[in-house]
Design a protein around this motif. Sequence first.
Motif, PDB file in Angstrom:
ATOM      1  N   LEU A   1       0.814  -1.215   0.000  1.00 14.11           N
ATOM      2  CA  LEU A   1       0.000   0.000   0.000  1.00 14.11           C
ATOM      3  C   LEU A   1       0.846   1.263   0.000  1.00 14.11           C
ATOM      4  N   THR A   2       2.007   1.213   0.643  1.00 20.53           N
ATOM      5  CA  THR A   2       2.885   2.388   0.687  1.00 20.53           C
ATOM      6  C   THR A   2       4.245   2.082   0.076  1.00 20.53           C
ATOM      7  N   GLY A   3       4.268   1.175  -0.894  1.00 15.71           N
ATOM      8  CA  GLY A   3       5.516   0.808  -1.542  1.00 15.71           C
ATOM      9  C   GLY A   3       6.172  -0.380  -0.861  1.00 15.71           C
ATOM     10  N   ALA A   4       7.186  -0.915  -1.516  1.00 19.36           N
ATOM     11  CA  ALA A   4       7.911  -2.071  -0.984  1.00 19.36           C
ATOM     12  C   ALA A   4       9.260  -1.615  -0.436  1.00 19.36           C
ATOM     13  N   SER A   5       9.642  -2.163   0.719  1.00 21.77           N
ATOM     14  CA  SER A   5      10.951  -1.840   1.291  1.00 21.77           C
ATOM     15  C   SER A   5      11.823  -3.077   1.401  1.00 21.77           C
ATOM     16  N   ALA A   6      11.274  -4.166   1.923  1.00 20.43           N
ATOM     17  CA  ALA A   6      12.031  -5.415   2.032  1.00 20.43           C
ATOM     18  C   ALA A   6      11.089  -6.561   1.692  1.00 20.43           C
ATOM     19  N   PRO A   7      11.657  -7.603   1.096  1.00 18.75           N
ATOM     20  CA  PRO A   7      13.082  -7.823   0.851  1.00 18.75           C
ATOM     21  C   PRO A   7      13.636  -7.066  -0.348  1.00 18.75           C
ATOM     22  N   ILE A   8      12.779  -6.539  -1.214  1.00 23.53           N
ATOM     23  CA  ILE A   8      13.236  -5.772  -2.376  1.00 23.53           C
ATOM     24  C   ILE A   8      12.646  -4.374  -2.271  1.00 23.53           C
ATOM     25  N   SER A   9      13.495  -3.375  -2.348  1.00 21.88           N
ATOM     26  CA  SER A   9      13.032  -1.997  -2.208  1.00 21.88           C
ATOM     27  C   SER A   9      12.509  -1.470  -3.535  1.00 21.88           C
ATOM     28  N   ASP A  10      11.286  -0.962  -3.496  1.00 25.20           N
ATOM     29  CA  ASP A  10      10.691  -0.326  -4.679  1.00 25.20           C
ATOM     30  C   ASP A  10       9.576   0.577  -4.173  1.00 25.20           C
ATOM     31  N   VAL A  11       9.900   1.832  -3.918  1.00 23.13           N
ATOM     32  CA  VAL A  11       8.934   2.733  -3.287  1.00 23.13           C
ATOM     33  C   VAL A  11       7.760   3.050  -4.210  1.00 23.13           C
ATOM     34  N   ARG A  12       7.876   2.744  -5.509  1.00 19.12           N
ATOM     35  CA  ARG A  12       6.770   3.022  -6.427  1.00 19.12           C
ATOM     36  C   ARG A  12       5.822   1.833  -6.578  1.00 19.12           C
ATOM     37  N   SER A  13       6.183   0.688  -6.018  1.00 22.03           N
ATOM     38  CA  SER A  13       5.267  -0.454  -6.051  1.00 22.03           C
ATOM     39  C   SER A  13       4.004  -0.134  -5.270  1.00 22.03           C
ATOM     40  N   ARG A  14       2.905  -0.784  -5.641  1.00 19.42           N
ATOM     41  CA  ARG A  14       1.645  -0.561  -4.955  1.00 19.42           C
ATOM     42  C   ARG A  14       0.918  -1.889  -4.772  1.00 19.42           C
ATOM     43  N   ALA A  15      -0.134  -1.846  -4.013  1.00 16.25           N
ATOM     44  CA  ALA A  15      -0.916  -3.051  -3.747  1.00 16.25           C
ATOM     45  C   ALA A  15      -1.796  -3.397  -4.950  1.00 16.25           C
ATOM     46  N   SER A  16      -2.059  -4.689  -5.100  1.00 11.80           N
ATOM     47  CA  SER A  16      -2.943  -5.155  -6.176  1.00 11.80           C
ATOM     48  C   SER A  16      -3.688  -6.408  -5.730  1.00 11.80           C
ATOM     49  N   LEU A  17      -4.931  -6.526  -6.186  1.00 14.60           N
ATOM     50  CA  LEU A  17      -5.691  -7.769  -6.085  1.00 14.60           C
ATOM     51  C   LEU A  17      -5.708  -8.407  -7.462  1.00 14.60           C
ATOM     52  N   LEU A  18      -5.299  -9.657  -7.554  1.00 14.90           N
ATOM     53  CA  LEU A  18      -5.171 -10.324  -8.842  1.00 14.90           C
ATOM     54  C   LEU A  18      -6.072 -11.562  -8.918  1.00 14.90           C
ATOM     55  N   ASN A  19      -6.530 -11.820 -10.112  1.00 16.97           N
ATOM     56  CA  ASN A  19      -7.319 -13.006 -10.426  1.00 16.97           C
ATOM     57  C   ASN A  19      -8.755 -12.922  -9.884  1.00 16.97           C
ATOM     58  N   LEU A  20      -9.295 -11.709  -9.850  1.00 20.69           N
ATOM     59  CA  LEU A  20     -10.706 -11.554  -9.480  1.00 20.69           C
ATOM     60  C   LEU A  20     -11.595 -12.009 -10.627  1.00 20.69           C
ATOM     61  N   GLU A  21     -12.764 -12.511 -10.287  1.00 21.99           N
ATOM     62  CA  GLU A  21     -13.758 -12.875 -11.290  1.00 21.99           C
ATOM     63  C   GLU A  21     -15.123 -12.435 -10.790  1.00 21.99           C
ATOM     64  N   ALA A  22     -16.127 -12.616 -11.603  1.00 24.28           N
ATOM     65  CA  ALA A  22     -17.459 -12.107 -11.276  1.00 24.28           C
ATOM     66  C   ALA A  22     -17.993 -12.672  -9.967  1.00 24.28           C
ATOM     67  N   GLY A  23     -17.626 -13.891  -9.656  1.00 24.78           N
ATOM     68  CA  GLY A  23     -18.156 -14.528  -8.452  1.00 24.78           C
ATOM     69  C   GLY A  23     -17.270 -14.414  -7.232  1.00 24.78           C
ATOM     70  N   THR A  24     -16.192 -13.624  -7.309  1.00 27.04           N
ATOM     71  CA  THR A  24     -15.300 -13.485  -6.161  1.00 27.04           C
ATOM     72  C   THR A  24     -16.040 -12.854  -4.989  1.00 27.04           C
ATOM     73  N   THR A  25     -15.932 -13.474  -3.825  1.00 25.74           N
ATOM     74  CA  THR A  25     -16.658 -13.015  -2.642  1.00 25.74           C
ATOM     75  C   THR A  25     -15.763 -12.163  -1.745  1.00 25.74           C
ATOM     76  N   ARG A  26     -16.408 -11.489  -0.818  1.00 25.30           N
ATOM     77  CA  ARG A  26     -15.675 -10.692   0.154  1.00 25.30           C
ATOM     78  C   ARG A  26     -14.763 -11.572   1.009  1.00 25.30           C
TER      79      ARG A  26
END
Length: 497
Positions: free
Chosen positions: A336-361
């Motif tokens: 959410l606020t970038g990656a620091s460890a184990p690999i630093s990348d302050v521009r990275s962000r959070a993602s949800l992957l592989n969602l589909e129409a039936g994905t539940t909470r």
Amino acid sequence: MKAYSLTFDFGSGSVKAALVGSDHRILASCSRPYSTYYPRKGWAVQSPDTAWASLLEATRQVMDAAAILPSQVKGIALSHTGSTIIFVDRNGTPLSDCVMWMDGRAMDQAAWLNALAGRELYTGKNVIAKLRWFVEREPELVRGAYKLLDLQGYLLLRMTGVMVYEFTGARTTRLFDVFQGRWDQAKFLQSGFPRRLVPERVVRSEDLVGRLTAPAARLLGLNEGTPVYGGCCDHATAVLGAACTHPGDAHIYIGTSAWLAVTAREYSDVSTIRPSPVPGQWYHYYESDSGGNCIDYLIRHHYQKELAEGLDVYSLLGEESADSSSYRDVLFLPFLTGASAPISDVRSRASLLNLEAGTTRGQIARAVLEGMGFNLLWLKEFYMADHGWDVGQLRGIGGGMMLPESVQTIANILGDPIATMRDPRFAGNVGLAVCVETGLREHTDGYAVLDKTGAFDRVFEPQSALRERYDRLYRSYKSAFFALSQVYNTLNEGKEE
């Protein structure tokens, strides 16, 4: 009358205050929230005055709840999230916001410092890089400032009138040589940051900083002259709270951030090494910027209705994530606020992957808990590559350990049993109480008293039936991070200003 240590553990989103007895049981406690502001992309700041107001409010709340006399407070110690920056004038008045550890504004300055050093030492979130940013972008502020303090130093100043840096916090500036125990003149020359701005005095965790001044005592409702000790930065405090005082002792922490720390067998000149509050000891420290804040984000955006109705959303989240139907191949990258460890990348962000129409909470909740676990496994892998894994049992502390489903998920992913405390939220306060007790010479063996007072009363064993699933998803997790890295950088390039 019994006497108590008054302790304050300043996290990223709240201060946890507690009165701790000599038996290391908590007499009274509270948590007071405060806000973080994000005025520009990649920035994160807080108000120093709000932190002080929170300390005052928390003191009154725990003193009223405990119904003890001010004379029963034998000493005070506090901790804070390391790597904070506050410029003050000669009177101690803040000239800047409190720049937080998660602030990543100084990518260009980190690259410049790395080029000077000839190797990758710094990121845009390191204090030394951000101080270079201030030298370049706010030269008048730097010229006009009297001292640089971190949040801990600022609050110690408000209580005692004394300007100091604490030893474990000084290390986070990257301007301090922890092995020699002194400010590193070469780092000031390298960064261009004026040496005159850091306090000359650096105290240990158990050192007496000073005593409550009359004005501070009146505001706090305590006795003038109450001793105030050095305390620690947050992860050093956690080392004490988790009773990790022997080589190979290890803990994981889930608060706003998440980390893995393992007590070292000896000092080594590597970027992961940190000085323990226990004199002569060290620990390896690997942090992920996003931990419990992922759970908070999940609740804010997927459990708004239940939250508004005052329901126990944490238990509901846990139940839905544990349902057998939630075990689908949804991935969450927890940056959410970038990656620091184990690999630093302050521009990275959070993602949800592989969602589909039936994905539940519930499936999204399951993915969030697993994403936190996968990043901790990544930290473990980096530690193992250099040091192996001679750890008997991980100890779990921090507010994120209050959710059993989260702890069980992490144990399953790491493949290690995790022991949790009676109240893992206040582990840091117990560690700070030992700083006070050691400063008062209450124990002949100092910090070794922690061997006798551990309060780890529940163990989560890994469930081997899920091993194949997590090995498979973990490979996809790391592949997703690298595959999306360039996308994140393209989307967020140049937005730190």
